[in-house]
Design a protein around this motif. Structure first.
Motif, short mmCIF file in Angstrom:
data_model
loop_
_atom_site.label_atom_id
_atom_site.label_comp_id
_atom_site.label_asym_id
_atom_site.label_seq_id
_atom_site.Cartn_x
_atom_site.Cartn_y
_atom_site.Cartn_z
N UNK A 48 0.73 -1.12 0.05
CA UNK A 48 -0.02 -0.08 -0.11
C UNK A 48 0.78 1.24 -0.13
N UNK A 49 0.19 2.34 -0.38
CA UNK A 49 0.85 3.66 0.04
C UNK A 49 -0.37 4.51 0.70
N UNK A 50 -0.37 4.15 2.02
CA UNK A 50 -1.45 4.76 2.79
C UNK A 50 -1.73 6.33 3.01
N UNK A 51 -2.54 6.72 2.60
CA UNK A 51 -2.59 8.47 2.38
C UNK A 51 -4.03 8.63 2.61
N UNK A 52 -4.50 9.92 3.18
CA UNK A 52 -5.72 10.26 3.33
C UNK A 52 -6.23 10.79 2.22
N UNK A 53 -5.53 11.50 1.49
CA UNK A 53 -5.75 11.98 0.21
C UNK A 53 -4.67 12.19 -0.78
N UNK A 54 -5.00 12.44 -2.08
CA UNK A 54 -3.66 12.13 -2.91
C UNK A 54 -2.66 13.44 -2.70
N UNK A 55 -1.22 12.96 -2.77
CA UNK A 55 -0.29 13.57 -2.68
C UNK A 55 0.87 13.35 -1.51
N UNK A 56 2.18 13.33 -1.80
CA UNK A 56 3.10 13.23 -0.77
C UNK A 56 4.29 13.92 -1.36
N UNK A 57 5.19 14.20 -0.64
CA UNK A 57 6.27 14.98 -0.95
C UNK A 57 7.70 14.21 -0.36
N UNK A 58 7.71 13.54 0.65
CA UNK A 58 8.68 12.73 1.10
C UNK A 58 8.32 11.37 1.66
N UNK A 75 8.46 10.07 -1.79
CA UNK A 75 7.92 10.16 -2.99
C UNK A 75 7.44 11.68 -3.18
N UNK A 76 8.06 12.49 -3.90
CA UNK A 76 7.60 13.71 -4.24
C UNK A 76 6.69 13.70 -5.55
N UNK A 77 5.47 13.74 -5.25
CA UNK A 77 4.31 13.64 -6.33
C UNK A 77 2.98 14.11 -5.65
N UNK A 78 2.50 15.55 -6.11
CA UNK A 78 1.52 15.97 -5.44
C UNK A 78 0.26 15.27 -5.82
N UNK A 79 0.44 14.81 -7.05
CA UNK A 79 -0.68 13.76 -7.33
C UNK A 79 -0.89 12.32 -6.92
#
Ligand code: ADP
Length: 422
Positions: A307-317, A319-323
């Motif tokens: 998984x890549x557990x997130x509450x909403x799209x986007x991470x910076x560190x 993985x730098x990908x706002x989407x």
């Protein structure tokens, strides 16, 4: 007995911790009001001091205070605030970012709506600015209340004001902003500034020569509290988000990933923050479920859920990908298996984060201390250790106030450890 007082003004209240020469806690005091609003900062400081038992107060040799990073205010020549402080998460500085981009180096840490410098620039364009003489951080102002000298800060708080923590001076580009205000003189965190004001000493029964020291920020204070102190030692905070901090001989800066370094004595404290973390766990499980289900998981067996557990799209560190989309499927029917997949995936992201810091030149990780709500989860710690391949241990202490007391002790106790933490 020589005692040291650390005071923490964090995001959720104020605390004080008194320690002895061995670092043992003698007493803890806390402000237990609902919310610590700026008009109550001063009275809260007096309440905290008053709550410390009198026999201990008499033995306090040095005091240091940490505040939330980038909580700032303007005050007049007498130290009275001329307007309400701007809190750490106040984004009104967004409107000056374009102006700031014209002078600050590309990708500089001040280029954020919530940086101290963006806040100062915004404030310089308000009508109340004409009454202001000094720009201070929360910790600077609180320490001023104790020692009475205006215009002093430390290089942890001053980083996001643009202070050059390598050259130990304000950079030339800052002058181009032509903000007519006294910027603070910047000292190493923990440096004794001067003795406590005599009226405060007699009001609270403190020693006349009790030293007030330069402060730090709440997150660095928590790092100091963990016990990490050598290059390669790291602290992972498993709170709502996943925050990594690693002590390194080298300074690492990479704005793409939101990575920057604080000066830490002869070392650098580098790190990054991911949006994954406990907030995602809380979406699916309450704390009791997290505790009981975790006990049913065998940490030695890897979950194959990726998984890549997130509450909403986007991470910076890391993985730098706002989407970057949250990845939480396939979801097994058994809650235990789902949780196993989440913990395993976050451990993978944590390991990837440290790998990224190392790839950018930071020291090899040798040991990871752990803080935050997830730190009590021994199953998770074992899974993390399998990924990190180094010992994962609990932080010795997680209270920022404790770290700040250690800071006061390190610098004030005969100056014997003078270089230790900063
Ligand atoms: P904050 O960053 O908000 O200060 P805390 O450090 O208080 O967060 O940690 C709260 C988080 O810890 C919650 O998001 C919760 O899901 C998580 N948490 C609480 N208990 C456990 C547990 N046993 N295992 C893993 N995570 C936990």
């Amino acid at each position: 007995m020589d005692l040291y007082l650390g005071i923490d003004y964090g995001t959720s209240g104020a605390r004080g911790v008194v320690i002895d020469e061995q670092g043992k806690i003698q007493t803890e005091v806390r402000y237990s009001g609902q919310k610590l609003e700026a008009p109550h900062w001063k009275s809260t400081l007096w309440s905290l001091l008053a709550e410390i038992p009198e026999p201990l107060r008499r033995e306090i040799r040095a005091i240091a205070i940490n505040g939330t990073s980038s909580t700032v205010l303007l005050c007049d020549g007498a130290g009275e605030p001329v307007a309400a402080p701007l809190l750490y998460n106040d984004g009104r500085g967004a409107v000056v970012l374009e102006q700031l981009k014209k002078v600050a180096p590309p990708n500089h840490t001040v280029l954020s709506a919530t940086s101290s410098l963006a806040k100062l620039l915004w404030m310089s364009q308000q009508s109340f600015f004409s009454e202001a003489r000094y720009f201070l951080h929360q910790a600077d102002w609180l320490a001023f209340l104790l020692h009475g000298k205006l215009g002093i800060s430390d290089y942890h708080n001053a980083l996001k004001l643009g202070y050059d923590v390598e050259a130990l001076e304000y950079p030339e580009w800052l002058e181009k902003l032509e903000i007519p205000i006294q910027l603070p003189t910047v000292l190493a965190p923990g440096t004794p500034i001067r003795e406590i004001r005599p009226d405060i000493a007699s009001q609270f029964g403190l020693q006349k020569d009790c030293l007030v020291c330069a402060g730090t920020t709440d997150s660095i204070a928590a790092f100091i509290a963990s016990g990490a102190e050598s290059p390669g030692e790291a602290v992972t905070s498993l709170g709502s988000t996943l925050v990594l901090k690693l002590l390194s001989h080298t300074r690492i800066e990479d704005a793409r990933y939101g990575i920057y370094s604080h000066r830490f004595g002869d070392l650098w404290l580098t790190g990054g923050a991911s949006n994954t973390g406990g907030a995602v766990l809380r979406e699916f499980f309450n704390n009791a479920e997290l505790a009981s289900l975790s006990q049913e998981i065998d940490p030695a067996t890897a979950s194959n859920l990726d998984y890549y557990p997130l509450l909403k799209a986007g991470d910076r560190f890391p993985i730098n990908d706002p989407n970057l989309p949250p990845r939480l499927t396939p979801r097994p029917a058994a809650p235990r298996e789902f949780l196993h997949g989440l913990l395993e995936s976050m451990a993978r992201i944590e390991a990837r984060g440290y790998e990224l810091l190392q790839n950018l030149g930071a020291n090899q990780v040798t040991r990871v201390y752990t803080a935050g709500g997830g730190a009590t989860n021994s199953t998770w710690n074992a899974i993390r250790q399998r990924h990190l391949k180094v010992p994962v241990v609990a932080s010795e202490n997680t209270e920022a106030a404790y770290g700040t007391a250690l800071l006061a002790k390190a610098k004030a106790s005969n100056h014997k450890n003078a270089k230790k933490f900063t």
